[in-house]
Design an enzyme around this catalytic site. Structure first.
Site, PDB file in Angstrom:
ATOM      1  N   GLY A  92     -52.419 -23.065 -18.117  1.00 58.69           N
ATOM      2  CA  GLY A  92     -51.404 -23.799 -18.855  1.00 58.69           C
ATOM      3  C   GLY A  92     -50.301 -24.258 -17.921  1.00 58.69           C
ATOM      4  O   GLY A  92     -50.539 -24.525 -16.745  1.00 58.69           O
ATOM      5  N   GLU A  93     -49.099 -24.385 -18.444  1.00 59.48           N
ATOM      6  CA  GLU A  93     -47.915 -24.830 -17.698  1.00 59.48           C
ATOM      7  C   GLU A  93     -47.982 -26.293 -17.276  1.00 59.48           C
ATOM      8  O   GLU A  93     -47.045 -26.812 -16.694  1.00 59.48           O
ATOM      9  CB  GLU A  93     -47.672 -23.976 -16.440  1.00 59.48           C
ATOM     10  CG  GLU A  93     -47.464 -22.505 -16.692  1.00 59.48           C
ATOM     11  CD  GLU A  93     -47.276 -21.708 -15.402  1.00 59.48           C
ATOM     12  OE1 GLU A  93     -47.078 -22.323 -14.329  1.00 59.48           O
ATOM     13  OE2 GLU A  93     -47.327 -20.475 -15.450  1.00 59.48           O
TER      14      GLU A  93
END
Length: 347
Positions: free
Chosen positions: A311-312
């Protein structure tokens, strides 16, 4: 119940004439037609988005990480405790996260926005303190869902007005893949056992708890319309990302989609703003089963498949140099005529 007030105008598609010019230019470059594979299609897409051939290299790519906690984390659906969300927000702000490192390589700016982190910290776009536990209650009230959609739209406007020419949405929040999976499985009509993945690396018992939570959320959200689905089984971050992605299309700004959580939001954004997906490319494919379900529903083919599941915005950050390469080949390579290179023989 209150009606949702955040709506989007009809989405106009990328410039077909610029895309046609880019396709024709690709055929005149000093290479066999199609020899650069997917790079050629990506360059044509960018030309259409920019309305220019050859396209311009991106000068202000922006990654916005939407941070929020999810009440469903209390059900034991993650390998990490919920306090990690706030800690990672601080880590990103300090420049110590994976997204910071990869954004530096990709020449992209990073911004993290607190949408619903479980802390007392104030924020201009903060909707609430953590979303509700979707297994047993609604994630948001109608007013909060409206506020989250509006926040995402406002954030997209802020970035585009600040000069962003490419946008990436990232996510940070313990429990967010549970909510994202519930959304994707509901929209695609998939049984939870076929949609639930390992998220942060949960064991078999954790996977069973996560599957049960997704099942219960799906039951509660059955027959819900897109905005209601976000309210019941999503969360403030997912609703904000939905608004962000839809508004990027309104502002005719290309987007690289990251993993499961962002693509789940994209699935809802396409339903709220039909045609928005023409402004997006899928950066990568994560190992989460629901991510492939969402990509298939959107008809998007990922650029990369590296087994990434952080993610991120990290998968999109890795794909951005590929997209930059596609732009550079179309704009910088010589044509056969200009280089004095003989084209393939006529037959």
């Amino acid at each position: 119940m209150t009606p949702f007030t955040v709506t989007w105008p009809k989405i106009s598609p990328p410039d077909a004439a610029a895309a046609a010019d880019a396709r024709a230019r690709q055929d005149r470059l000093t290479k066999p037609a199609g020899a650069l594979g997917r790079l050629e299609q990506l360059s044509i897409w960018v030309a259409g988005c920019q309305g220019a051939c050859p396209p311009r290299q991106f000068t202000r790519a922006r990654i916005v990480v939407f941070a929020a906690d999810h009440g469903v984390a209390a059900a034991g659906v993650s390998a990490y405790p919920s306090e990690v969300t706030a800690q990672m927000v601080a880590n990103i702000e300090a420049g110590g996260a994976a997204i910071n490192a990869l954004a530096a390589v990709a020449d992209a700016g990073v911004r993290v926005v607190d949408i619903a982190v479980d802390s007392e910290a104030p924020g201009p776009h903060r909707v609430r303190r953590a979303s509700g536990n979707i297994a047993v209650e609604d994630a948001l009230s109608p007013a909060e869902a409206d506020a989250a959609l509006a926040a995402g739209r406002a954030i997209a406007d802020e970035e585009v007005d600040g000069g962003a020419d490419l946008l990436i949405a990232g996510d940070m929040g313990i429990g967010n893949t549970t909510a994202a999976t519930a959304l994707v499985a509901t929209v695609s009509g998939t049984e939870p056992v076929a949609a639930v993945g390992r998220g942060t690396g949960i064991d078999d018992a954790g996977w069973m708890r996560k599957t049960a939570a997704v099942r219960d959320a799906m039951f509660r959200a059955r027959r819900a319309e897109p905005a209601e689905l976000l309210r019941i089984a999503g969360g403030a971050d997912l609703a904000a990302m939905t608004g962000f992605l839809a508004q990027a299309a309104v502002r005719r700004t290309p987007v690289l989609l990251d993993g499961l959580v962002v693509t789940a939001a994209a699935l809802l954004a396409e339903r709220l703003a039909p045609g928005a997906r023409a402004w997006w490319q899928a950066a990568h494919r994560s190992p989460e089963p629901a991510h492939t379900l969402a990509l298939n529903s959107l008809g998007l083919e990922p650029i990369l498949d590296l087994g990434m599941r952080l993610g991120e915005g990290t998968g999109a950050a890795v794909a951005l140099p590929v997209l930059r390469g596609a732009v550079e080949t179309l704009s910088s390579m010589a044509t056969f005529d200009a280089a004095g290179v003989t084209d393939r023989a006529s037959r």
